[in-house]
Design a protein around this motif. Structure first.
Motif, PDB file in Angstrom:
ATOM      1  N   SER C  47     -51.877  15.191  29.812  1.00 17.59           N
ATOM      2  CA  SER C  47     -51.856  16.757  30.405  1.00 17.59           C
ATOM      3  C   SER C  47     -53.019  16.621  31.628  1.00 17.59           C
ATOM      4  O   SER C  47     -52.707  17.063  32.572  1.00 17.59           O
ATOM      5  N   GLN C  97     -46.694  22.743  30.546  1.00 15.21           N
ATOM      6  CA  GLN C  97     -46.309  22.347  29.150  1.00 15.21           C
ATOM      7  C   GLN C  97     -45.674  23.344  28.405  1.00 15.21           C
ATOM      8  O   GLN C  97     -44.729  22.903  27.452  1.00 15.21           O
ATOM      9  N   ASP C 178     -44.663  18.778  32.226  1.00 12.44           N
ATOM     10  CA  ASP C 178     -45.281  18.161  31.289  1.00 12.44           C
ATOM     11  C   ASP C 178     -44.816  18.820  29.909  1.00 12.44           C
ATOM     12  O   ASP C 178     -44.470  19.830  29.793  1.00 12.44           O
ATOM     13  N   GLU C 179     -44.285  17.906  28.956  1.00  7.84           N
ATOM     14  CA  GLU C 179     -43.499  18.077  27.881  1.00  7.84           C
ATOM     15  C   GLU C 179     -42.496  19.347  28.053  1.00  7.84           C
ATOM     16  O   GLU C 179     -42.684  20.224  27.392  1.00  7.84           O
TER      17      GLU C 179
END
Ligand SMILES: Nc1ncnc2c1ncn2[C@@H]1O[C@H](COP(=O)(O)OP(=O)(O)OP(=O)(O)O)[C@@H](O)[C@H]1O
Ligand SMILES: Nc1ncnc2c1ncn2[C@@H]1O[C@H](COP(=O)(O)OP(=O)(O)OP(=O)(O)O)[C@@H](O)[C@H]1O
Ligand SMILES: [Mg+2]
Ligand SMILES: [Mg+2]
Lengths: 298, 330, 338, 368, 594
Positions: C47, C97, C178-179
């Motif tokens: 991240s 994320q 992100d994720e």
């Protein structure tokens, strides 16, 4: 065997607690100052009256200016102001501490039980809490003061505590509600641990920092309320305390009109301010004291 | 919107129940007080030179009210009258309906409290934002401590200090009353000016009293919103700083509505000290006076009104919250 | 042909023991038209790397060195103020994320879209809305309804998609996710990944997907970079890396993935626990504590990330063939030393 | 041995703004968990998996059906008496962080239930320390290192192991793992999964494994049955491997298709499919619950509610036929892993059953 | 803090000096509240005696002539056996311009019957209390402003003249609507011989009294020098009544009266020079100096009130005379006064039940010399106590004859700051002497009275020597608070009476003579002043010896005037004027603009 084991465990866990306390307090200078102030006043309240005998009265030196004999001058009866400030702190602090004790006792218990039990118990307790919160406490105190003699810190503390636990209970309950959803409480219930265990050992430590913070805040409020009641002369008094001093300085000494009684007004006023400041500064450290996670941050 | 109405109705019903509980509580509490309404007046007559019999007779003539009904039936009667909006008659202002006294006192509490609330809200919230944004700097820390300190310092200390500084020392502002008597009350400039002038200190005291609460609440709220993901997301999307500030502001203000109700309670409690110190004839003052003269109906009425105000403040705060937050609106 | 070129990027966080690198000397290219996957365990710095691509490292962090060249924008580490703000969202779209909560709860999606447009001084807001609706429709959302909704009225998968709409609506050529699928269930995950691929292809993007689940990414990525302890330890074309991992960590990561086919007993968890800022090794190879192939030199010298193939790079002292065929495997013990 | 028959659970939500709403979290779930056996439940988010787990551990009540533990029908008992049975069934929570009290050390966390247990069984209370160490070793932790620590000082995997150790303190016979690995770093998931398998093997504990990730179910549930739940209803059931390899119900097929394929190592299944719409729980459906999203839905699906029937049977039962089928199914005490195809059968609730190959195929296997 | 005059003061007194200025003062009697009726019969009226609240005359508070008055609406009066004939001021008018007539007087005196200030209605159980109420049987208009007021035949009230002349006079036009037409026949019935009819009529009058007290006239119609213009909470504004019979004598154009809201508020006003006249205010010496510095002139007038420490003789050991005497020897009244009431108090020279100046003027030199001054004398106290069987232990603590340690709780009332301050020093002196003494404070006066009557306090503060009339002063001690009730000048003693909290013995033996103090006190009220001396001497000696209460200080009425805007205030010594509020002074031609 079990005894020694628990003893060993407690010895082991106490030392880190002490160091954690030291670390948490020394992390910021403000906290040290706050703690020092609080300790100072506590010592004052405990030991102060020992140093002094009965309050001397001297009709020949009323409202005397500060001197070597009377560091802060004298009051309307020629008594030493410093002595009054010192001995008068005991009632104020004892009351605040007692009311905080009662508040936490009622507030935390009721908040925890309501948050954990839910259902009927919860609604009943919360209605009670709403009631306590809605009833304006100060007017109530004033009315009560005509019925009840607030002579001893116990009584004053009890009444302040009885009227003041609503906020703590609410706060603790909301914490408890969120804790209830956390896995570890479900796990404890699933394991069949007793309700007492769950309330005292699982939930209490988690709400402790919150409760402690509420407590110190309510203590400030209690000091304010209590001193204020005396100041307004709404509550009869039987011993010297800061509120009484304020009352006499303003309403019989003319501190607002003439400088001669000003110090008699300022002495307790400054004490209240400083004590409040001390608590406010120290509050900062509480979360860290109770929270093992924060405690460890080097 | 029906759900909204239902929620409102529920809140009102709960409020009404609370009012009833408070009415009951106060009725019995107030009647449990020692002393009788006429006692004080009696001694006053005596001290002003009336002989005992005359004084007793006069007190009887004025306060003569001695109900032989049981407490319970008195309570029933009180409730019944209350349902018709009748708070009874004052004892010490014989013949004056309690509602008149309360109506006369109400504006002198509500207006300064609300103005104080507004002022402290504006200042406290702004300071709270600053304290949150600059929380690691010295200024932020100082602001926070100032908030805690003001939140902690008793109302009368503030009121006294204001009085000493602005009246006794500098003599800028009057210390008592609501207006100068010369001016004819009404919508004329001199009167309003005088009212404003007299209200400055009480309003300041109220404002200082709740400033700390706003600051602390706003600070923690802003800190938590700043940590919210959507704020970071908006930064990563390149949203303009002004727009982001609005995002933060609106989201941070939301939880303050709970504080609003709380603040209201704090201020009403503080009104005793403030009204007494500034000799301001509001509800707190009325209640204090009525306690001294054992004017049960006024006591009960004023107490009730203070409680009702707090309940209404709670409901209003809740409604404001619902109006702003779409998550609970629908 | 790289849309983004990261060179020697070092990102540090301030901790109680000083400034420590969360990303150390990372170099990475995001190639045009390709999806790059970045995998690694929790705390490996994924991240942080992604955020620094927007020069948006959060508070106690800073970019301590290196450059980030973005095509058409320049070195992002040198940008500031309005230029930087324009680059964010304008040139690079970022899907957060925790995209579940990346929307302002008090405003409808449409209004937030307008905020976005105004912030980037888009002249034709109508066109922007139209484009957003189009994007949403193509992702299987009802564009009109979504724009009128508040965040809480959308499900997790829908929010994730709205996040992608926000990232792309300004015609960003670089997309960073992100994720994107953590906390979603399998069906939602599949549909989100599907959509990412579709959108990527349609818009000819350069996409970076970050995940800790190598399985999830293997389905759509073109290239794979593996990160450990703040370092990129291996990268290359996805199929290549999966078939022939040359870094022990990559190999272990693949081996630790629960799979629906194959031998159940063949899979192994990694021993030990992933390092974080304070526990990561200061000298030598960061993975050596958990590495079954570790040799003496690993403790002394940190291996450089070097190309050993036209397309592939690795940072390891051990020979690729040893790693590939090595039977040393992961230790069988299930225990994790504390 | 746990037998569940037609467990239903309905939530009545009184949203102050959304109005009242009825959520059918479970609509009649049957299953049998033999001693030492394993049952897995898979399904997407919100399909009622956690609710089922909580019901099994007594943390949640159910409002219909029967739960029989060791031959005792629990709803007939008073709450106090039920506790004893529920105590034997322990839950392992999804989030190992919230499952541990942050203010208590591992020692305290394990100590209390151990002492309580010791008092119950009459074992010497003082032995709890040894027992704690034993348990920690069992779950693969070093007792001395872990005991004095607070949860935040442990890694996710370690925390989950402590959670498991705590569940073992009361000597349970059944463990319920609700998404037990979904919050744990990928690299450590396998460790926990094999630990669970290990416990099954070594202590004879039976396991209910709840997840949305079929791949993990495969790791613990070997030899056991896999139940596919959709909106509170089991739509397909069979031996784990059989369901994975030849799913019959379209919903199962969609779920399995969603499992990502490790390209390079695997190739996508030939019949991969996906639902045609997103989950919408609000609209009531008289027929098959999956019909609105089903890629293979036929005419009958919208009208009639299908019930579980064995795969290969000629017709699919309707509601009328249900009693017959499930009755036979559940009362059969010989439901075990062995000889499953015929006895426990591969059952499904679909009018148009068709086995499809949707999961990935290993490249090596294919080329070999 | 005291340099400039307040901004609000400047505004309030913007008119400055000269005729037509604004006269600012404090009304010490009432809390001024907007909304309270402008009705003098109300409990808390917005009416101000001497300004807009008129009487036929105003009392001079002359101890030697209780009937002495200053003229008000009545210019002159002659007293006869059957009653009183008055001559109204030739120009007496109400503020609406209508003249004051006999009808007004008649209505007002009828109202007095409903208010308990006249007639037998007042007394409990319908018995006539002589000397306390006036009993008017008729009011006759003799024409030319002459009005005859008849006293009820057969009743001889020594103070009839004063009581009638100082009754509140209101406008018949405004109030007659509140009275029944047959009010005078009701009054006749009350005065009649039929006890049942009298009682019924009495109840009826009481009910009417309540209606009148609650009556709220729409506007002020005043026969006084001023008329109310406006009331704020805490403040009232009065304008000069142009129809006032002596309007030419009234200098201020307006009067602002502020509510009495606390001593310190008044000190503040005075510091700022805001008040032209300040009524009695308790204050410490430093404030006195400051007020004088601000330009105020101090005026002293006799006050006829004395602060004392009273005993409940039902509680041992306070039933023992030597104990009370010993306490009187221990308490240093000078020191206590210095702390408690340094400006407005004079330490009581001795304790007789009358204020010092009064007993000085009434008692003969011999009688005075025979009084025990109780000068501080611990040795005397000790010997008295020992004589009564008290013992002193090694640590100097006194023990009761039964061996218990002697502890005193000295009760005072919350808000009575002078008593509270004095209590600290009294407690200190007693404790130093070896009697553990603490001061306890009751929440408010209502509670204090209730609990005192209930016999809850053994020792507490009490006001005595109230008023210039000696009969009332002694009735305060030997009256209802001591179990006496008076019927037709005859006292009856009942130790169990509900109001009795003193519980002194029914008789005292003084100089070998047995007296009944309650009987003597009752007798005083029916005895002309000229014949009172022997009775007073007996009571003074008895009180001095037996000490049912220990007088600590006598109050002095300390007032202040500021001659910045107005001048020609009455001076110390003009007691007759100073007994009245400034409005009365103005009627007499005092207080002129500068
Ligand atoms: N604000 C911060 N302050 C200090 N250290 C931080 C901060 N944010 C992240 N770190 C540290 O930097 C390292 C990299 O964090 P990062 O969030 O980039 O990891 P990640 O690979 O994204 O992990 P995850 O899979 O958990 O999201 C970690 O060791 C983390 O502890
Ligand atoms: N206490 C409750 N009150 C009301 N509804 C509930 C409650 N608990 C669960 N539900 C509803 O019941 C349904 C099933 O919930 P459950 O938590 O069992 O799903 P799940 O399969 O575990 O989902 P996930 O994969 O997201 O954990 C959901 O629609 C949920 O909203
Ligand atoms: Mg991350
Ligand atoms: Mg779940």
């Amino acid at each position: 065997m079990a005894a020694t084991a628990t003893l060993a465990a407690s010895v082991r866990s106490r030392r880190p607690a002490l160091t954690a306390f030291r670390k948490a307090v020394t992390r910021k200078p403000g906290r040290i100052i706050g703690l020092a102030i609080i300790v100072f006043f506590i010592l004052l309240a405990i030991c102060g009256p020992w140093f002094y005998g009965r309050l001397a009265v001297d009709p020949n030196s009323l409202y005397a200016a500060p001197s070597a004999k009377h560091w802060l001058g004298t009051d309307f009866a020629g008594s030493d102001v410093l002595q009054e400030v010192v001995t008068g702190g005991r009632y104020v602090l004892a009351t605040a501490a007692l009311s905080a004790l009662f508040t936490s006792l009622f507030g935390v218990t009721i908040g925890l039980v309501a948050g954990y039990q839910r259902g009927l118990t919860d609604s009943a307790l919360m209605r009670l809490t709403d009631f306590v919160l809605t009833i304006p406490g100060l007017p109530l105190l004033i009315i009560l003061s005509t019925v009840w003699n607030f002579g001893s810190p116990w009584k004053m503390g009890l009444v302040l505590g009885v009227t003041g636990w609503g906020g703590v209970a609410r706060a603790v309950r909301s914490q408890a509600l969120s804790l209830r959803e956390r896995g570890f409480l479900e796990a404890a219930r699933g394991l069949g641990l007793s309700r007492r265990h769950i309330l005292l050992k699982e939930m209490l430590p988690n709400v402790a920092p919150y409760a402690a913070m509420q407590l110190m805040l309510s203590m400030i409020a209690f000091i304010g309320a209590e001193v204020g009641l005396f100041f307004l002369g709404l509550v009869p008094f039987s011993s010297t305390n800061w509120g009484v001093m304020l009352n006499q300085a303003v309403f019989s000494g003319g501190a607002m009109e003439t400088p001669s009684a000003l110090i008699y007004l300022l002495a307790p006023l400054v004490c209240i301010l400083v004590l409040t400041l001390g608590i406010v500064l120290f509050l900062d450290a509480i979360d860290e004291l109770f929270n093992p996670r924060l405690r460890e941050r080097v | 919107m029906t759900a909204f109405a239902r929620r409102l109705a529920g809140k009102l019903a709960a409020g009404l129940v609370m009012v009833w509980v408070v009415v009951t509580f106060t009725f019995f509490l107030v009647h449990a007080l020692p002393g009788k309404p006429g006692d004080v007046q009696y001694e006053q007559y005596i001290q002003s030179g009336m002989n005992a019999e005359q004084a007793a007779a006069k007190v009887k003539a004025i306060y003569g009210y001695t109900s032989h009904d049981s407490m319970l039936s008195q309570y029933g009667g009180y409730l019944g009258k209350l349902l018709h909006g009748d708070l009874g008659q004052s004892i010490s202002y014989s013949g004056v309906p309690v509602s008149h006294l309360i109506w006369a006192a109400l504006p002198w509490t509500v207006i300064p409290v609300l103005s104080g609330l507004l002022v402290s809200f504006l200042i406290g919230v702004t300071a709270g934002v600053v304290a949150a944004v600059r929380r690691s700097s010295r200024w932020g820390g100082l602001l926070t401590v100032s908030g805690s300190l003001f939140a902690g310092v008793p109302a009368f200390v503030l009121a006294l200090l204001l009085l000493v500084v602005f009246h006794t020392e500098w003599n800028l502002l009057p210390d008592a009353g609501t207006s100068d008597i010369q001016y004819d009350p009404g919508w004329n400039l001199p009167y309003i000016g005088s009212v404003v002038q007299h209200a400055v200190l009480p309003v300041c005291a109220y404002a200082l009293l709740s400033y700390g609460g706003w600051l602390l609440a706003m600070k923690s709220s802003v800190v938590s919103v700043l940590g919210d993901d959507f704020i970071l997301a908006s930064e990563l999307r390149g949203i303009a700083p002004v727009t982001r500030a609005r995002y933060i502001g609106r989201n941070a203000i939301l939880p303050l509505f709970t504080v609003l109700a709380l603040s209201f309670g704090v201020m009403f409690a503080g009104s005793f000290f403030i009204e007494d110190t500034f000799d301001y004839p509001g509800l707190g003052d009325l209640l204090l006076k009525s306690i001294g003269t054992r004017d049960y109906p006024v006591m009960a009425g004023a107490f009730l009104l203070i409680t009702v105000s707090i309940i209404i403040a709670n409901i209003l705060a809740d409604l404001c919250y619902t109006l702003i937050d779409p998550r609970v609106r629908r | 042909m790289s849309e983004v070129e990261v060179r020697d990027l070092t990102v540090e966080y301030q901790t109680s023991v000083g400034w420590l690198p969360a990303v150390a000397g990372a170099s990475l290219d995001l190639r045009a038209g390709q999806i790059t996957g970045l995998v690694g365990e929790s705390g490996s710095g994924k991240s942080t790397l992604a955020l620094s691509l927007l020069n948006a490292v959060p508070a106690p962090g800073r970019i301590a060195g290196g450059t980030i060249e973005v095509a058409g924008v320049g070195d992002l580490t040198r940008l500031g103020g309005k230029q930087l703000r324009k680059a964010r969202g304008g040139a690079i779209g970022y899907v957060f994320q925790a995209s579940q909560n990346s929307l302002n709860p008090l405003k409808t999606i449409g209004r937030q879209l307008l905020d976005l447009g105004r912030s980037h001084e888009v002249g034709d807001l109508r066109a922007l809305i139209a484009r957003a609706k189009d994007l949403a429709n193509r992702m299987g959302l009802d564009g009109d309804r979504v724009l009128d909704s508040y965040q809480h009225e959308l499900s997790g998968g829908m929010r994730q998609r709205v996040g992608i709409v926000f990232a792309l609506v300004l015609n960003a050529k670089v997309l960073i996710l992100d994720e994107p699928t953590t906390a979603l269930d399998m069906l939602s995950q599949a549909s989100v990944l599907d959509i990412v691929r579709k959108v990527h292809d349609e818009n000819q993007l350069s996409t970076l997907i970050i995940t800790h689940d190598i399985g999830a990414i293997s389905e759509i990525a073109d290239r794979l970079a593996v990160m450990y302890g703040g370092r990129i330890v291996e990268d290359g074309p996805l199929l290549e890396v999966l078939r022939r991992p040359t870094h022990p960590y990559t190999k272990a990561l693949i081996g630790a993935t629960a799979r629906i086919t194959g031998d159940v007993d063949g899979a192994r968890a990694l021993p030990g626990r992933p390092p974080d800022l304070t526990t990561v090794a200061r000298a030598g190879c960061v993975f050596r504590d958990r590495c079954p192939f570790a040799v003496e030199v690993c403790a002394q010298t940190e291996p450089e990330l070097h190309s050993f193939d036209s397309e592939r790079r690795r940072a390891c002292h051990v020979e690729p063939s040893t790693v590939l065929t090595g039977t040393t495997g992961t230790p069988a013990a299930v225990g994790e030393p504390a | 041995m746990i037998q569940a028959r037609g467990i239903t659970r309905t939530y009545q939500t009184h949203g102050s703004f959304t109005g009242d709403r009825t959520v059918h979290a479970l609509r009649g779930v049957d299953f049998t968990l033999p001693d030492g056996g394993a049952v897995s439940f898979i399904g997407e988010s919100g399909c009622g998996k956690t609710t089922l787990g909580k019901i099994l551990t007594g943390l949640e009540t159910f409002d219909g059906g029967e739960l029989v533990v060791d031959g005792v029908e629990l709803s007939k008992l008073r709450p106090r008496q039920r506790e004893k049975y529920f105590r034997r069934i322990q839950m392992i929570h999804q989030d190992p962080y919230s499952a541990l009290n942050p203010t208590r050390t591992v020692e305290a966390t394990l100590g209390d239930p151990l002492r309580m247990r010791a008092k119950e069984t009459g074992a010497p209370v003082s032995a709890w320390r040894e027992r704690a160490a034993e348990l920690l070793t069992l779950v693969g932790l070093e007792p001395a290192a872990v005991l004095p620590k607070y949860p935040h000082q442990l890694s996710g995997g370690q925390r989950q192991r402590v959670v498991i150790a705590r569940a073992l303190t009361v000597d349970p016979t059944v463990l319920i793992a609700d998404e037990a690995v979904s919050m744990i770093d990928v690299s450590m998931r396998l460790g926990i999964l094999s630990l669970l398998r290990d416990l099954r093997a070594r202590l004879g504990i039976s396991l209910v494994f709840i997840t949305h990730d079929v791949a993990t179910a495969r790791y613990v549930g070997d030899g056991g049955e896999l139940h596919v739940i959709y909106r509170g209803e089991v739509v397909e059931r069979g031996l784990t491997d059989e369901v994975i390899l030849s799913p019959v119900h379209p919903y199962t097929q969609c779920l399995l298709s969603a499992v990502p394929v490790m390209r390079g190592l695997e190739e996508p299944g030939p019949d991969r499919t996906a639902p045609t719409a997103a989950l919408d729980e609000r609209t009531p459906t008289p027929g098959c619950l999956f019909q609105p999203r089903c890629p293979f839905a036929g005419a009958q699906c919208a009208e009639t509610h299908p019930v579980l029937v064995p795969f290969g049977a000629d017709a699919v039962g309707t509601d009328a036929a249900e009693a017959n089928v499930t009755g036979a199914d559940v009362t059969g005490a010989d439901v075990t892993g062995a000889d499953a195809t015929e006895e426990s059968g591969h059952v499904h609730a679909c009018f148009y059953p068709e086995s499809r190959r949707v999961v990935g195929v290993e490249v090596g296997a294919a080329s070999a | 803090a005291c340099s400039s005059s307040s901004s609000s003061a400047k505004k309030t007194n913007g008119g400055g000096g000269g005729t037509g200025g604004v006269f600012t003062s404090i009304d010490a009697n009432n809390k001024i509240t907007a909304g309270a009726p402008m009705n003098p019969f109300n409990a808390t009226p917005n009416m101000f005696k001497g300004y807009n609240w008129m009487q036929l005359a105003f009392t001079k508070n002359d101890p030697s002539d209780p009937n002495a008055v200053l003229p008000g609406l009545a210019a002159s009066w002659t007293s006869s056996d059957s009653g009183l004939t008055i001559q109204l001021q030739p120009n007496a008018k109400w503020s609406d311009g209508t003249p004051v007539t006999a009808a007004d007087i008649k209505t007002s005196l009828a109202i007095a019957y409903t208010q308990g200030t006249a007639g037998p209605v007042a007394s409990a159980g319908g018995t006539v209390v002589a000397g306390s109420n006036f009993e008017v049987s008729d009011v006759k208009d003799l024409g030319g402003g002459k009005i005859e007021i008849d006293q009820q035949p057969g009743v001889k009230n020594l103070y009839f003249q004063r009581l009638v002349l100082t009754a509140t006079i209101v406008s018949d036009k405004v109030y007659s609507g509140q009275l029944p037409a047959d009010i005078w026949s009701q009054i006749a019935a009350v005065q009649g011989t039929d006890p049942a009819a009298a009682s019924a009529a009495g109840d009826k009058l009481a009910a009417e009294g309540k209606t009148i007290a609650a009556f709220s006239p729409a506007k002020d119609v005043s026969a006084g020098p001023f008329v109310e213009t406006r009331v704020n909470p805490g403040e009232a504004l009065l304008d000069r009544n142009q129809y006032f019979y002596a309007a030419n004598k009234i200098s201020p154009k307006q009067v602002i009266l502020r509510s009495y809201s606390g001593n310190q508020q008044i000190w503040g006003y005075m510091n700022g020079g805001e008040l032209d006249y300040a009524p009695y205010t308790s204050m410490p010496t430093n404030i006195l100096n400051q007020v004088l510095k601000a330009g105020y002139t101090r005026i002293d007038a006799p006050s006829y009130v004395s602060a004392s420490i009273a005993f409940n003789e039902k509680q041992a050991p306070y039933n023992l005379t030597p104990v009370r005497q010993a306490l009187a020897y221990v308490i240093d009244r000078d020191a206590v006064t210095k702390v408690g009431e340094p400006v407005g108090g004079i330490a009581a020279p001795t304790t007789t039940g009358l204020v010092g100046s009064q007993s000085d003027s009434i008692l003969s030199a011999d009688q005075k010399a025979a009084l025990n001054p109780y000068s501080p004398d611990p040795a005397k106290a000790a010997s008295l106590l020992q004589g009564a069987g008290f013992t002193k232990d090694s640590s100097g603590q006194w023990h009761l004859p039964n061996g218990q340690q002697w502890k005193i709780t000295l009760q005072t009332v919350n808000g009575f700051s002078d008593w509270i301050a004095a209590s600290t020093i009294v407690a200190n002196e007693l404790t130093a002497f070896g009697i553990q003494t603490t001061a306890a404070i009751t929440a408010d006066f209502a509670t204090y009275q209730k609990e005192m009557a209930a016999g809850k306090y053994a020792v507490g503060w009490w006001l005595v020597a109230l008023g210039p009339q000696t009969d009332m002063a002694y009735a305060r001690i030997y009256g209802s608070a001591d179990g006496y009730s008076v019927t037709n000048g005859q006292a009856a003693h009942d130790d169990n009476a509900a109001t009795n909290w003193e519980h002194t013995p029914a008789t005292y033996t003084v100089n070998g003579q047995t007296i009944d103090p309650g009987q003597l006190a009752a007798q005083l009220s029916t005895t002309p002043v000229s014949a009172q001396q022997p009775i007073i001497a007996q009571l003074a000696a008895a009180t001095n010896q037996e000490l049912p209460m220990i007088q600590i200080w006598n109050y002095t009425h300390v007032m202040f005037d500021l001659d910045k805007r107005f001048t020609n205030y009455p001076k110390t010594g003009q007691d007759d004027l100073l007994a009245n509020p400034p409005g009365v002074w103005m009627m007499q031609g005092y207080v002129q603009g500068k």
